[in-house]
Design an enzyme around this catalytic site. Sequence first.
Site, PDB file in Angstrom:
ATOM      1  N   GLY A 187      13.283  49.142 -93.725  1.00 20.77           N
ATOM      2  CA  GLY A 187      12.672  48.005 -94.420  1.00 20.77           C
ATOM      3  C   GLY A 187      11.353  47.494 -93.880  1.00 20.77           C
ATOM      4  O   GLY A 187      10.539  46.958 -94.633  1.00 20.77           O
ATOM      5  N   LYS A 201      15.791  34.221 -94.573  1.00 20.72           N
ATOM      6  CA  LYS A 201      16.623  33.634 -95.627  1.00 20.72           C
ATOM      7  C   LYS A 201      17.656  32.735 -94.951  1.00 20.72           C
ATOM      8  O   LYS A 201      18.772  33.187 -94.639  1.00 20.72           O
ATOM      9  CB  LYS A 201      17.318  34.777 -96.376  1.00 20.72           C
ATOM     10  CG  LYS A 201      17.618  34.499 -97.823  1.00 20.72           C
ATOM     11  CD  LYS A 201      18.514  35.572 -98.407  1.00 20.72           C
ATOM     12  CE  LYS A 201      17.769  36.724 -99.008  1.00 20.72           C
ATOM     13  NZ  LYS A 201      18.680  37.694 -99.694  1.00 20.72           N
ATOM     14  N   ASP A 232      18.820  37.832 -92.805  1.00 24.04           N
ATOM     15  CA  ASP A 232      19.715  37.223 -93.799  1.00 24.04           C
ATOM     16  C   ASP A 232      20.933  36.643 -93.068  1.00 24.04           C
ATOM     17  O   ASP A 232      20.913  35.490 -92.644  1.00 24.04           O
ATOM     18  CB  ASP A 232      20.085  38.304 -94.816  1.00 24.04           C
ATOM     19  CG  ASP A 232      20.987  37.818 -95.926  1.00 24.04           C
ATOM     20  OD1 ASP A 232      21.082  36.610 -96.128  1.00 24.04           O
ATOM     21  OD2 ASP A 232      21.615  38.662 -96.610  1.00 24.04           O
ATOM     22  N   PHE A 242      17.750  37.688-104.165  1.00 23.57           N
ATOM     23  CA  PHE A 242      17.540  39.041-103.646  1.00 23.57           C
ATOM     24  C   PHE A 242      16.143  39.517-103.996  1.00 23.57           C
ATOM     25  O   PHE A 242      15.770  39.569-105.158  1.00 23.57           O
ATOM     26  CB  PHE A 242      18.600  39.993-104.212  1.00 23.57           C
ATOM     27  CG  PHE A 242      18.716  41.241-103.405  1.00 23.57           C
ATOM     28  CD1 PHE A 242      19.479  41.259-102.250  1.00 23.57           C
ATOM     29  CD2 PHE A 242      18.025  42.389-103.770  1.00 23.57           C
ATOM     30  CE1 PHE A 242      19.565  42.408-101.469  1.00 23.57           C
ATOM     31  CE2 PHE A 242      18.104  43.539-102.996  1.00 23.57           C
ATOM     32  CZ  PHE A 242      18.873  43.544-101.845  1.00 23.57           C
TER      33      PHE A 242
END
Length: 181
Positions: free
Chosen positions: A45, A131, A103, A152
Site C-alpha cells: 500500500g 482512520k 485503521d 473505505f
Amino acid sequence: MNYLSDIKEILYSPRDIDERIQGLAKQIQTDYNGEDVVIISILKGSFIFTSDLIRYINLRLTIDFIHVSSYREGMTSKELIINKGLSSNINNKHVLLIDDIIDTGNTLKQVKEILTKENPLSIKTCVLYNKPSGRKVEMVADYVAYDVGNYFIVGYGLDYNEKYRNLPFVGILREEAITKI
Ligand code: IMP
Ligand code: MG
C-alpha cells in the site's frame, strides 16, 4: 474496465496530495536534523506514497521494504504474516516506518514491535491516512498526512482486493463496485 466509473467521490486530487506530502517531508527533514535515516516502506500500500515522499526529503537516507499480510477475522485484523522481511540491518540506525493507512492499528503496531527487537537507534512511524474511527489497539503515528472518516478509500497505492492502486487520486469506492468484484 474503467476504474473511474467505480469512484463515488474524489477526496484528494494528485495536486492536494503532492502539496501535503511536501509539507510532511519538510517536517521530517527538520526533525531528523541532518541525521541518516533508514526508510522502511510497508508493501504494498505505501509504495507510491513512499516514492513521492522521499524525493522531497533532503537527508542521506536508505530505503528498505517489508511485505506483510494480516489475516482478518470479521472486522479485526488478527495475526500478521511477514511475506518479505528486511534486507538491511537497522541495528543502531534511525528508522522511519511508512504505511499507507492506519485503521485498527494492528499492522503498524505489530511491525513496529518486530523492528524494535532489532535495536534501532530510534523508530518513528509515518502514514498517509489515519482512520481514528477504526482503531482497535492503541497506536499513534508520529507523522500523518490526513485524518479520514469512516469510509473505505482507494487509489494512490490503496487497494480494494488488489485493485485501484494505480489511481492518481484518492477516492471513495461506489457500493456497486464493492459487490461486483
Ligand atoms: P490496520 O492493521 O487495521 O491498521 O490496517 C491497515 C491496512 O488495512 C492498510 O495497510 C490497508 O491495507 C488496509 N486498509 C484499512 N483501511 C483501508 C481503506 O480505507 N482503504 C484501503 N485499505 C485499507
Ligand atoms: Mg491493502
